[in-house]
Design an enzyme around this catalytic site. Structure first.
Site, PDB file in Angstrom:
ATOM      1  N   ASP A  24     -10.086  40.774   1.497  1.00 48.11           N
ATOM      2  CA  ASP A  24      -9.804  39.356   1.717  1.00 48.11           C
ATOM      3  C   ASP A  24     -10.732  38.480   0.886  1.00 48.11           C
ATOM      4  OD1 ASP A  24      -7.877  40.073   3.544  1.00 48.11           O
ATOM      5  OD2 ASP A  24      -9.177  39.830   5.285  1.00 48.11           O
TER       6      ASP A  24
ATOM      7  N   ASP B 126     -13.712  41.172   5.483  1.00 48.94           N
ATOM      8  CA  ASP B 126     -12.365  41.285   6.049  1.00 48.94           C
ATOM      9  C   ASP B 126     -12.224  40.242   7.163  1.00 48.94           C
ATOM     10  OD1 ASP B 126      -9.844  42.103   6.695  1.00 48.94           O
ATOM     11  OD2 ASP B 126     -10.401  44.090   7.437  1.00 48.94           O
TER      12      ASP B 126
ATOM     13  N   LYS C 201     -10.240  38.552  10.303  1.00 47.18           N
ATOM     14  CA  LYS C 201      -9.305  38.970  11.339  1.00 47.18           C
ATOM     15  C   LYS C 201      -9.116  37.848  12.359  1.00 47.18           C
ATOM     16  CE  LYS C 201      -8.611  43.127   9.787  1.00 47.18           C
ATOM     17  NZ  LYS C 201      -7.285  43.475   9.195  1.00 47.18           N
TER      18      LYS C 201
END
Length: 600
Positions: free
Chosen positions: A472, A485, A487
Site C-alpha cells: 500500500d 499495509d 487495513k
C-alpha cells in the site's frame, strides 16, 4: 416516517441549459412541459421505452395546474433487473434529458429510428433534481417527499432562452449556493488555480467526503505512467471528492462567464524529484468579480440570501453525519441572532444538549467558511454575515454521534501542531463501506492520506504504491525503510494468516529483488541508501492474537521486525514528531513485533 434524501453537494450535473429544462417541467404550458407531453413521452411509448402505467401517470402529473410531483417519479426507479444502459425510462426528469450516444429503436410495427437516446438514467436525473433543489429553484416538501417550483424557479422557467432574464435568474440561483461563493472567493484571492488547489480548500477539513488528492502525488503518477491508458486512468480516478466539487462548480461559473480556464505547465516536487505536466487552471473574470459584489451586497443592493440545506453540513460518507450537521446548524442558528465568542457558542450549544469544546467549535466554523459562508472574527467574537434560507434542523433525538466521532473529538484536542485534516484518517480506518466500489475507494484514500501524512507532515521519504501486487505504502528515513499495509476495519483488526502471508511476500520480494518474482519491481521506489527494513500494519484498532502473526512474519523472513498501530496512536505519534517530542529514531526503535502505543 419521512424518506431520507441527500441535498447540498452536487458532483456530476453541469449543464445549465439542462438545469433549466428540469425546472421548466413544473410550469404548466412551458416549452419543456409541452415538449414532454406532446413529443418526448409519446416517442418513448411508441418505441417501448416507457411502460404504459408510467406514461399515463406522468402525463396526468404534467397536466396539473399546480404541479407537485413525487420525488421518485421525477428521478425514476433505477434499472431493476436490467443493466443501466438497457433500462427503460421510469422518471419524468429522465425523459427531459437526452443521453449522448445514438441508438436504433424499433416500434411494434417494425419501423426503426436512429436517434440520440431520448432519456437519461435515474442517477443522472437525480443529480439534476438535487442541483435544482440545492440552488433554490425547486422546493422539496419533506413530509410528502414531493417537489414543487419556487418563485425563483418560475423566473427561470418563464425567461426566454439566452435572455437577460434567464441570466439574472441563473445568477441568483448559483450565487445562493454557498460553494459557488467559496470557489469565486478563492479565485478572487489567487488566479490560475487547479482543481486540486481549490479542492484542498473546499469543504470540512478532516472528514470523509471532502478529501483532495495531493497535487504533487498526482503529477508523479501522471508523469510516471508509461502508457496512454495509464495516463487516462490517472486523469479519471485520481481526484478527491472536493476536487470533483471544485471542478464541477468551476464549470458552472465558466458557463456564466464568471470564470475562464486555461492549460498551464504545473511543476511539483515529489520524493525529491521534479514533475511537470499541463493541468487545467481556473481564473476569475471581471464578470465573476461583479457577481461576487452582487452576492455580498453593497450600499445600494442587499446581500443575496444563501440556500443552505441541512444535508450540506456533512457528507453521508462521514460517521454520524446527522450529528455533525446538527452541531453546525446550531452554531449557525446561534450566530444568526448575534455575534458570539467561543464560550458563548459553547453555552448556546449546551441548550441543544451538545457538549462541544473550543477546538471543535473552531474547526466547525472553519469548515462553514470553507463551504462558502461568510463568518468573520473580531475581538474574539464570530459574526455571520449571510442570511440563511432553507435550513431545517431536525429533532435532537435524530442526531446522535457514534464512537468514531467520539474518537475524533478526543484526538482533535490533542493535535496542536498537526493539521486537523488528518483526522480524516480516523474515518478511513473505521470505514464500513457497504459496496465493493466504496470499499475500494475508501481503501485507496486511506493509502493516499497515510502517505501524505508521513511525507508532508513527518519528513519521511516514501509514497503510496497501492496497485495490484504492490504494498500500500512505503516510507523511509535515513537508513531505515518500512513496508506499510493499511487495513480498514470498523470493529477492529486481527491480522489474518492471509494478510501475514501477503506481507511476507512483499518482504521476500524486497529482500531478493528479482524481476522474476514481481515484474513491476516496486522495491525500486525505496531509497538506495536504506540498509534496514521493517513492516507496519495501520488500522482502526487491534484485537485478538495479532502479535502471533507479527512474530510469524518476522520468523519467516530472517527476523525482520514489524509492528501494528491503531489510527489514534498514529495521530499521537505524528503530533509528537511534529512537536519535537518524538524522533524518527524513537519511532524505528519501537518495532518489536508488538503494537505501537502512543499517547498525547
Amino acid at each position: 416516517m419521512a424518506v431520507k434524501r441527500t441535498f447540498g453537494w452536487v458532483q456530476n450535473p453541469g449543464d445549465l441549459k439542462k438545469l433549466k429544462k428540469v425546472v421548466g417541467i413544473f410550469t404548466a404550458g412551458s416549452a419543456e412541459n409541452l415538449d414532454l407531453v406532446s413529443n418526448k413521452l409519446p416517442l418513448l411509448l411508441t418505441y417501448g421505452l416507457i411502460s404504459n402505467d408510467d406514461y399515463n401517470d406522468f402525463i396526468a402529473e404534467l397536466n396539473k395546474t399546480d404541479i407537485e410531483i413525487d420525488y421518485s417519479k421525477l428521478k425514476g426507479k433505477g434499472s431493476g433487473s436490467r443493466t443501466r444502459k438497457d433500462a427503460i425510462c421510469t422518471g419524468i426528469i429522465q425523459a427531459i434529458i437526452e443521453a449522448q450516444q445514438n441508438k436504433t429503436y424499433s416500434d411494434v410495427a417494425g419501423n426503426s429510428i436512429t436517434i440520440k437516446k431520448p432519456y437519461t438514467d435515474d442517477w443522472t436525473a437525480e443529480g439534476f433534481l438535487r442541483w435544482a433543489i440545492s440552488c433554490g429553484l425547486l422546493e422539496y416538501v419533506k413530509d410528502d417527499d414531493k417537489c414543487k417550483i419556487t418563485p425563483l424557479g418560475e423566473e427561470l422557467a418563464n425567461a426566454p432562452d439566452n435572455s437577460p432574464a434567464e441570466t439574472e435568474a441563473l445568477t441568483k440561483a448559483l450565487l445562493s449556493y454557498p460553494p459557488v461563493i467559496r470557489i469565486l472567493s478563492l479565485l478572487e484571492a489567487q488566479d490560475e488555480q487547479t482543481k486540486f488547489d481549490l479542492g484542498s480548500k473546499l469543504g470540512f477539513k478532516g472528514e470523509m467526503g471532502f478529501t483532495s488528492m495531493p497535487q504533487d502525488a498526482y503529477l508523479c503518477d501522471y508523469c510516471e505512467a508509461t502508457t496512454a491508458g495509464e495516463r487516462t486512468n490517472v486523469r479519471s480516478n485520481e481526484e478527491g471528492d472536493s476536487d470533483k466539487y471544485a471542478r464541477g462548480i468551476a464549470s458552472w461559473c465558466m458557463q456564466m462567464g464568471w470564470v475562464e480556464s486555461n492549460q498551464k505547465d504545473v511543476t511539483e516536487t515529489y520524493r525529491r524529484k521534479s514533475y511537470t505536466a499541463k493541468l487545467q487552471t481556473y481564473s476569475i473574470t471581471r464578470k465573476g468579480e461583479k457577481a461576487l459584489i452582487k452576492a455580498r451586497g453593497n450600499s445600494s443592493n442587499p446581500r443575496l440570501a444563501r440556500v443552505l440545506m441541512f444535508e450540506m453540513l456533512a457528507s453521508n460518507k462521514v460517521s454520524s453525519a446527522n450529528y455533525l450537521r446538527f452541531v453546525r446548524a446550531c452554531i449557525i442558528k446561534a450566530l444568526t441572532s448575534s455575534d458570539k465568542s467561543t464560550d458563548q457558542l459553547k453555552k448556546a450549544l449546551k441548550g441543544y444538549e451538545l457538549d462541544v469544546d473550543d477546538t471543535a467549535i473552531k474547526d466547525h466554523i472553519e469548515g462553514l467558511i470553507s463551504i462558502g459562508l461568510e463568518i468573520t472574527e473580531n475581538a474574539g467574537k464570530y459574526r455571520l454575515l449571510d442570511k440563511i434560507e432553507c435550513l431545517e434542523i431536525p429533532a435532537r433525538t435524530e442526531c446522535v454521534k457514534d464512537n468514531v466521532v467520539d474518537i475524533k473529538d478526543r484526538v482533535r484536542n490533542k493535535l496542536i501542531h498537526l493539521d486537523h485534516k488528518y483526522l480524516a484518517l480516523i474515518d478511513l480506518a473505521y470505514s464500513d463501506a457497504a459496496s465493493r466500489a466504496k470499499k475500494n475507494a475508501d481503501a485507496r484514500e486511506f493509502e493516499i492520506q497515510t502517505a501524505d501524512l508521513f511525507t508532508k507532515e513527518l519528513s519521511f521519504n516514501g509514497q503510496r504504491l497501492g496497485d495490484s501486487r504492490k504494498p500500500d505504502v512505503i516510507i523511509s528515513y535515513g537508513l531505515d525503510g518500512t513496508i506499510v499495509d493499511n487495513k480498514s476495519y470498523k470493529d477492529g483488526f486481527n491480522i489474518s494468516r492471509t494478510c501475514a502471508d501477503e506481507m511476507s511476500r512483499y518482504i521476500n520480494e524486497n529482500n531478493l529483488r528479482q524481476k522474476s518474482l514481481n515484474p513491476n519491481e516496486w522495491w525500486k521506489n525505496f531509497d538506495s541508501t536504506i540498509t534496514a527494513y521493517t513492516f507496519l500494519f495501520i488500522t482502526s484498532y487491534l484485537k485478538g492474537q495479532f502479535e502471533d502473526q507479527l512474530e510469524y512474519v518476522s520468523n519467516a523472513n530472517g527476523g525482520i521486525k514489524g509492528a501494528a498501530i491503531g489510527v489514534e496512536s498514529l495521530l499521537y505519534l505524528s503530533e509528537g514528531i511534529k512537536a519535537g517530542r518524538i524522533s524518527h529514531a524513537d519511532f524505528y526503535s519501537n518495532f518489536n513485533n508488538k503494537e505501537m502505543i502512543y499517547t498525547a
